[in-house]
Write an enzyme that holds these catalytic residues in place. Structure first.
Site, PDB file in Angstrom:
ATOM      1  N   HIS A   3       9.431 -15.597   2.941  1.00  0.00           N
ATOM      2  CA  HIS A   3       7.789 -14.997   2.078  1.00  0.00           C
ATOM      3  C   HIS A   3       7.706 -15.566   1.863  1.00  0.00           C
ATOM      4  O   HIS A   3       8.042 -16.651   0.099  1.00  0.00           O
ATOM      5  CB  HIS A   3       8.778 -13.717   0.852  1.00  0.00           C
ATOM      6  CG  HIS A   3       8.957 -12.335   1.487  1.00  0.00           C
ATOM      7  ND1 HIS A   3       9.264 -12.663   2.833  1.00  0.00           N
ATOM      8  CD2 HIS A   3       9.353 -11.888   1.890  1.00  0.00           C
ATOM      9  CE1 HIS A   3       9.830 -11.314   3.577  1.00  0.00           C
ATOM     10  NE2 HIS A   3      10.074 -10.587   2.707  1.00  0.00           N
ATOM     11  N   LYS A  12       3.340  -2.003  -5.426  1.00  0.00           N
ATOM     12  CA  LYS A  12       2.142  -1.994  -5.414  1.00  0.00           C
ATOM     13  C   LYS A  12       1.794   0.178  -5.048  1.00  0.00           C
ATOM     14  O   LYS A  12       0.495   0.022  -5.067  1.00  0.00           O
ATOM     15  CB  LYS A  12       1.832  -2.728  -3.963  1.00  0.00           C
ATOM     16  CG  LYS A  12       0.581  -2.446  -3.620  1.00  0.00           C
ATOM     17  CD  LYS A  12       0.327  -3.324  -3.072  1.00  0.00           C
ATOM     18  CE  LYS A  12       1.151  -3.284  -1.158  1.00  0.00           C
ATOM     19  NZ  LYS A  12      -0.139  -2.773  -0.721  1.00  0.00           N
TER      20      LYS A  12
END
EC number: 4.1.1.31
Length: 1020
Positions: free
Chosen positions: A199, A667
């Protein structure tokens, strides 16, 4: 000489006398840093940096007056001066990071040695006790909960230093009378897995990491020389001076090295980056972890057996995670497996060469067992050229001759692997070689057994055997990950081509899909033709399963057994993968045995809530339960089963892995709601698994930042629901976390030791607070309120999206060449739903908002306190003292709030907003700012601290050390971003006019992003 950034008097205020070593080291690197800048940039630049630093408040926060002065000073700089200033601050942060990391390593060594010499209990969890006559299956007994609400003993830990070590854990368990049978049972099933991912949160170039490692080596040499000089043995003053000169040279070379990635890394570049930590640290370090465990266990429980040497193992997504990354192809995954084997074979070859030099035992002076001589005769017949070349030299040295044969087999294995990597037909297929690590291990154990029987031992051989037991020939297990819709779309195209269904597969209801998939899974009829007349996307999905089968055939089933479904929402998402696996002969429906484990990944809050029903429905399916069980218990007579369909042995029996995503849930609903939903999901999933007799392993998709599930792993594991661990855990390690945890050996070992200790402690010592229903109801209420407030800003405030894109460097971050994966999911939209969680968090970190890690917490707490101010505050304080989950949440929020600089954040808003947007953006900022101060105030009330992080002075010092110097770097970033955006828009800008190319301005902005990321010790 006083430091440019901190005078000695300031340093004395920051660091207690007990940390003189750290202060001394900081003084050295700051002097070196200043010398480098003076030589490379001149005294004028040094003076400029001093001016910028002096403009910041002692607390390290920007103020309006200072901001105005700093802006005026910075806007007078040309692009080269601005870039040099940004690079100088970035270099400073990197050097500070090195010093702190080395200091942390020294502290871990001290901590471990202290724990070894003390048997007293280090850190008894309150409210847990075991009676000496308690039955081993009994639950822990809670002490009186209504005693002292604020339980000061919990806060004042007298032996904090020893927390997290094996040497402290086992005396702790002994003192609590934990039944040894329980400890032994847990040790036997202990399974700690760390999964490295690619990532894109590692912003530092590999080349710069090498420079940093060299600086660390020189500092360690300086430690030795200075220590020797302080002892009676003395030392030479010129030695220390020479090392300082070497440090100066190294830092100057570093200064002249480009910090920015020169090109977008390929997937195989990322594989190389990840393997770097194995090559430099983990391959040699991991066997020591087992030694620490074994030694500490024997000191307290000498009759208990230690765990398997591979109780702590590693997985990888690098080269196998294809979710949103079109660069990860089936061929890349194949090459990744070969690349890993290449690395591990290279290490084994070097080790065997060292053993050839070491094991010079002669038959004149030592006996040799018949089994070794028999193996030498067999080797002679198979490798006659080795015998002809070395028999005379080693005629009385059987171990050397045996190792020479082993070496040749390893080299043949390596050469074959290289051909497979290049997809060439191996030329040496008929040469003697090892087909698996097990064959190599058998030969090493033969030598070990002969040495032992004749009264000898060899630590280097023992260490090599441990490495082979842990890493085999594969090094890590590769996990495949793909997004759920890719499977349904592939099946939709396949079935449409074959005209199997009367309507499109994607048009079926969930019930219809499950019914059809269940029926199809019970047939052996092939569905997918060998030739693939489908679209590129569908072919890629099919080929991925086929390459998994090829990998298992070549490397063994252990190389790649896990298939993770991101954005998993329904039962059909799991059955689709199982059907595609069946088509690749990874699953035989006739006997319900497979070599692949399907792992649902539940990410959003809605998906986390739905996970209970999805798993329950799966466990209700006889075919799926039979697969978990390794086959039907009672098979009817169906003729002979085709065992050729299965590559090797079945998976671990009755084990279901479920992955929980921290990033997208945060999120989606905010920090507090996300953490609570994950906590609830773990509890309910464990209960469901127990109902169906299934063992559960939770896979935690944690990122580096708090907004993505990051934070101290020890506390996070202890905060998990008690029954959800049971000796098993799997955690992702991402980006800059790899560098912070695994760059130095002792830090890596301590990190792994604390994780293992926490797993054992959380499994054996359960507080029971997670099961108090009134507490859960309060948390449910707090999470719901937090989620409403968070979403009202992020998803319902009409000006927020524009605010986010203008006041943060999200677009510039997307241009950093730090990952092979795009910053957005492939929808083509610039909305929050398509934006990945990493750049989302990264952007807020750069601007010092750090919004995803705390927003919504304050309002939720305030609304609860308004109902009964005094009583509810006492209750929340009690939660903080007694409930590990609540303490973890508040502590993470506190850590993040300490890094927030709302004055600097306001500077980004004022300077980067379009003039016509400033009035509406001011309202958004005011909403965020009010929530920050509210959250900060309530966190301090709950913790009882006067200042943020008063309970963690080490972290408090680290944050304070950085905050002030990040401020001028933030001013520089804003100035460069402003120029860059004005240049893009080709608009006149008054005093700030675009004399520079967009490329120059972008480069400067990206350098400031590097510097702030280093200063914050965090990206995404």
């Amino acid at each position: 000489m006083s430091s440019l950034l901190y005078s000695l008097s300031q340093a004395a205020n920051i660091y207690p006398a007990s940390e003189l070593f750290l202060r001394h080291r900081l003084q050295i690197v700051e002097e070196l840093w200043e010398s480098v800048l003076r030589q490379e940039c001149g005294q004028q630049m040094v003076d400029l940096l001093g001016q910028l630093r002096d403009l910041c408040s002692p607390e390290g926060q920007a103020t309006h007056d200072q901001a105005a002065s700093a802006v005026k000073l910075i806007e007078q700089l040309n692009i080269n001066e601005a870039i040099r200033a940004a690079r100088a601050f970035a270099l400073y942060f990197q050097l500070i990071n090195i010093i702190e990391q080395e200091y942390e390593q020294r502290q871990q060594l001290t901590r471990y040695s202290e724990a070894e010499t003390q048997i007293e209990d280090p850190d008894i969890l309150p409210n847990i006790t075991y009676s000496s006559n308690q039955r081993e299956n009994d639950a822990p007994v809670n002490r009186g909960i209504g005693a002292d609400l604020l339980a000061k003993s919990w806060v004042a830990k007298q032996k904090e230093k020893q927390k997290g070590t094996f040497a402290a854990l086992f005396p702790h368990l002994f003192k609590l009378n934990v039944p040894p049978q329980q400890i032994q049972r847990l040790i036997a099933q202990l399974d700690v897995r760390l999964v490295f991912t690619a990532h894109p949160t590692e912003i530092v170039r590999h080349t710069i990491r090498d420079k940093q490692r060299q600086v660390v080596n020189l500092l360690q040499q300086l430690d030795i020389i200075e220590h020797r000089a302080g002892n009676a043995t003395g030392g030479y003053p010129w030695e220390a001076a020479e090392l300082r000169e070497k440090l100066l040279e190294e830092i100057r070379l570093w200064w002249r090295t480009d910090e920015l990635h020169q090109f977008k890394p390929t997937v195989l570049d990322e594989v190389d980056y990840a393997l770097h930590y194995f090559q430099e640290v983990l391959f040699d370090g991991i066997p020591q972890l087992h030694k620490r465990f074994k030694y500490a266990l024997s000191k307290t429980f000498p009759w208990l057996e230690p765990p398997q040497k591979n109780f702590c193992s590693f997985g990888s997504w690098v080269g196998s995670d294809r979710d949103g990354n079109p660069s990860v192809t089936p061929e890349i995954t194949w090459q990744t497996a070969c690349y890993q084997r290449k690395m591990v074979l290279g290490r084994y070859i070097n080790s065997v060469k060292q053993l050839v030099e070491l094991l010079s035992v002669s038959m004149h002076w030592s006996d040799v067992l018949p089994d070794l001589l028999e193996s030498l005769e067999l080797d002679q017949s198979q490798l006659s050229d080795v015998y002809d070349a070395l028999a005379l030299r080693y005629r009385q040295e059987p171990y050397r001759l045996k190792l020479a044969y082993i070496l040749r087999r390893l080299e043949n294995t390596r050469d074959r692997n290289l051909a497979l990597y290049n997809r060439e037909t191996p030329k040496n297929e008929d040469h003697p070689m090892y087909r698996s690590g097990a064959e190599f291990l058998t030969e090493l154990r033969l030598i070990q057994r002969n040495l032992t029987e004749t009264g000898l031992s060899c630590r280097e051989l023992d260490n090599l055997i441990s490495q082979v037991e842990i890493f085999g020939f594969n090094l890590t297990q590769l996990d495949i990950r793909q997004e759920s819709s890719r499977h349904s779309d592939a099946l939709n195209e396949i079935l449409e081509y074959l005209q199997v269904l009367p309507q499109a597969y994607n048009d079926l209801t969930e019930e219809q899909r499950v019914a059809w998939l269940t029926g199809e899974l019970q047939t052996r009829r092939p569905l997918i033709p060998s030739e693939l007349p489908f679209s590129e996307k569908t072919n890629d999905v099919i080929q991925t399963f086929r390459v998994v089968r090829s990998l298992q055939q070549e490397f063994g089933a252990n190389i790649c057994q896990t298939y993770i479904i991101s954005m998993c929402r329904e039962v059909s998402d799991v059955l689709e993968v199982l059907l595609l696996a069946k088509e690749a002969r990874l699953f035989d429906p006739a006997i319900a045995v497979g070599t692949i484990q399907v792992v649902p990944l539940f990410e959003t809050v809605e998906d986390l809530q739905r996970s209970r029903s999805v798993m329950r429905q799966l466990f209700e399916l006889p075919l799926y339960r039979a697969l978990l069980a390794g086959g039907y218990q009672q098979l009817e007579d169906k003729g002979e089963t085709d065992q050729a369909n299965i590559t090797t042995c079945p998976l671990t029996l009755n084990l279901q892995e479920v992955m929980l995503g921290y990033s997208d849930s945060n999120k989606d609903s905010g920090f507090l709601s996300s953490n609570w939903e994950i906590h609830k999901a773990q509890k309910s999933l464990q209960q469901i698994a127990e109902q169906y007799g299934v063992n559960l392993r939770i896979f935690h998709g944690r990122g580096g930042s708090v907004g993505r599930g990051g934070g101290p792993a020890y506390e996070a594991i202890l905060a998990q629901p008690g029954h959800s661990i049971n000796g098993r855990i799997k955690i992702t390690e991402q980006g800059e976390v790899l560098a912070s945890k695994y760059s130095l050996l002792d830090l890596a070992l301590y990190n792994l030791e604390t994780i293992t200790t926490a797993v054992i402690q959380a499994s054996l010592l359960r507080t029971g607070f997670d099961d108090i229903e009134p507490w859960n109801e309060i948390m449910e209420e707090l999470a719901a309120r937090s989620r409403v407030h968070y979403r009202s800003l992020i998803y319902e405030q009409p000006d927020f999206i524009d605010f986010f894109h203008q006041v943060t460097p999200i677009e510039e971050i997307s241009q950093l060449q730090i990952s092979s994966r795009p910053a957005r999911r492939p929808s083509g939209k610039k909305d929050l739903s398509s934006l990945r969680a990493i750049p989302w968090v990264f952007s807020w970190t750069q601007t010092r908002f750090l919004l995803p890690s705390w927003y919504g917490v304050g309002t939720a707490l305030q609304e609860f306190l308004q109902e009964e101010p005094e009583e509810h505050l006492k209750l929340l304080q009690y939660f903080y003292v007694k409930w590990p989950f609540f303490k973890m949440v508040i502590s993470k929020a506190e850590m993040t709030l300490a890094k927030v600089d709302m004055q600097m954040a306001q500077h980004y808003v004022q300077e980067l907003s379009n003039p016509e947007d400033r009035p509406r953006f001011a309202k958004v900022f005011e909403q965020i700012s009010s929530e920050y101060y509210l959250t900060k105030d309530l966190v301090l009330k709950i913790t009882g601290h006067n200042r943020l992080l008063d309970g963690d002075p080490v972290l408090q010092r680290s944050v304070q050390l950085r905050n002030g110097t990040i401020v001028p770097l933030g001013f520089i970033q804003v100035s460069l971003l402003k120029r860059l955006r004005q240049s893009r828009n080709a608009a006149p800008s008054g005093v700030i006019h675009s004399r520079y190319s967009k490329g120059e301005l972008l480069r400067g902005a990206l350098l400031t992003i590097n510097g702030i990321a280093a200063g914050m010790r965090n990206t995404g």
